[in-house]
Design a protein around this motif. Structure first.
Motif, PDB file in Angstrom:
ATOM      1  N   ASN A 153      54.583  14.671  96.314  1.00  6.12           N
ATOM      2  CA  ASN A 153      55.679  13.520  95.781  1.00  6.12           C
ATOM      3  C   ASN A 153      55.662  12.934  94.979  1.00  6.12           C
ATOM      4  O   ASN A 153      57.401  11.991  94.399  1.00  6.12           O
ATOM      5  CB  ASN A 153      54.638  12.361  97.111  1.00  6.12           C
ATOM      6  CG  ASN A 153      54.781  12.776  98.494  1.00  6.12           C
ATOM      7  OD1 ASN A 153      55.534  14.101  98.433  1.00  6.12           O
ATOM      8  ND2 ASN A 153      54.263  12.418  99.014  1.00  6.12           N
ATOM      9  N   TYR A 161      59.717  12.179  93.162  1.00  7.00           N
ATOM     10  CA  TYR A 161      60.445  11.293  92.975  1.00  7.00           C
ATOM     11  C   TYR A 161      60.505  11.423  91.215  1.00  7.00           C
ATOM     12  O   TYR A 161      61.524  10.622  90.699  1.00  7.00           O
ATOM     13  CB  TYR A 161      59.033   9.710  93.166  1.00  7.00           C
ATOM     14  CG  TYR A 161      59.717   8.789  92.582  1.00  7.00           C
ATOM     15  CD1 TYR A 161      60.306   8.421  93.974  1.00  7.00           C
ATOM     16  CD2 TYR A 161      59.495   8.299  91.542  1.00  7.00           C
ATOM     17  CE1 TYR A 161      61.091   6.449  92.455  1.00  7.00           C
ATOM     18  CE2 TYR A 161      60.060   6.653  91.113  1.00  7.00           C
ATOM     19  CZ  TYR A 161      60.923   5.778  91.989  1.00  7.00           C
ATOM     20  OH  TYR A 161      61.424   4.646  91.768  1.00  7.00           O
ATOM     21  N   GLN A 168      64.305  12.202  95.990  1.00  7.70           N
ATOM     22  CA  GLN A 168      63.612  10.960  97.100  1.00  7.70           C
ATOM     23  C   GLN A 168      62.460  10.897  97.436  1.00  7.70           C
ATOM     24  O   GLN A 168      61.682  11.988  97.392  1.00  7.70           O
ATOM     25  CB  GLN A 168      64.900  11.225  98.542  1.00  7.70           C
ATOM     26  CG  GLN A 168      66.211  10.650  98.340  1.00  7.70           C
ATOM     27  CD  GLN A 168      66.643   9.399  97.976  1.00  7.70           C
ATOM     28  OE1 GLN A 168      66.291   8.720  98.017  1.00  7.70           O
ATOM     29  NE2 GLN A 168      67.835   9.410  96.218  1.00  7.70           N
ATOM     30  N   TYR A 169      61.862   9.699  96.929  1.00  8.54           N
ATOM     31  CA  TYR A 169      60.438   9.629  97.823  1.00  8.54           C
ATOM     32  C   TYR A 169      60.384   9.673  99.038  1.00  8.54           C
ATOM     33  O   TYR A 169      61.227   8.828  99.823  1.00  8.54           O
ATOM     34  CB  TYR A 169      59.581   8.458  96.556  1.00  8.54           C
ATOM     35  CG  TYR A 169      58.482   8.234  97.096  1.00  8.54           C
ATOM     36  CD1 TYR A 169      57.513   8.928  96.015  1.00  8.54           C
ATOM     37  CD2 TYR A 169      58.039   7.288  98.137  1.00  8.54           C
ATOM     38  CE1 TYR A 169      56.698   8.680  96.397  1.00  8.54           C
ATOM     39  CE2 TYR A 169      57.080   7.163  98.182  1.00  8.54           C
ATOM     40  CZ  TYR A 169      56.140   8.359  96.863  1.00  8.54           C
ATOM     41  OH  TYR A 169      54.237   7.382  97.269  1.00  8.54           O
TER      42      TYR A 169
END
Length: 146
Positions: free
Chosen positions: A134, A138, A143-144
């Motif tokens: 993740n 990012y 997008q996170y």
């Protein structure tokens, strides 16, 4: 991550032995199943746990014989246990503080599984891999994830 998540992945098998069986039978069963501990049961009631460490410390080092010694003689009677709703972190804390490697999972006074230190380590590594993935997304401008 919760204990129930680990059990969903590894399964709900509970390997047990009775207190009146011999240590030899217990060790043979652990060897056959390639596991490090058995819960000691009387029907559905949890009486204790028998681990490789119990065998080492209470049979070999005490000069007992495994074919003549009963499980009840060497089992650990004070068993720490967890529920399916406990977290991996809380289980790791118990295992670290109490210097144990296995925790029976209890729900409504019934043993529904057993988790080991190895199960917890695998869950932590899996969680960390997800977090790293993740963060990479990012950092690379994606997008996170929620």
């Amino acid at each position: 991550m919760l204990v129930r998540d680990i059990l969903k992945t590894k399964g709900y098998d509970v390997y047990s032995i009775s207190a009146n069986q011999t240590v030899f039978e217990a060790i043979a069963k652990m060897d056959e199943l390639d596991i490090g501990a058995l819960v000691v049961m009387d029907g559905e009631q949890l009486l204790g746990i028998l681990s490789e460490r119990d065998y080492r410390s209470k049979v070999i080092l005490k000069g007992r014989t495994s074919k003549e010694t009963k499980v009840s003689t060497i089992m650990t009677g004070k068993v720490y246990n967890v529920s399916p709703d406990d977290t991996v972190d809380s289980c790791m804390s118990i295992m670290t503080n109490k210097k144990i490697r296995h925790l029976p999972v209890m729900e409504n006074d019934t043993v529904v599984g057993v988790i080991s230190i190895g199960d917890l380590v695998k869950a932590i590594i899996s969680r960390q891999r997800g977090e790293i993935s993740n963060l990479r997304q990012y950092i690379q401008g994606g997008q996170y994830p929620a």
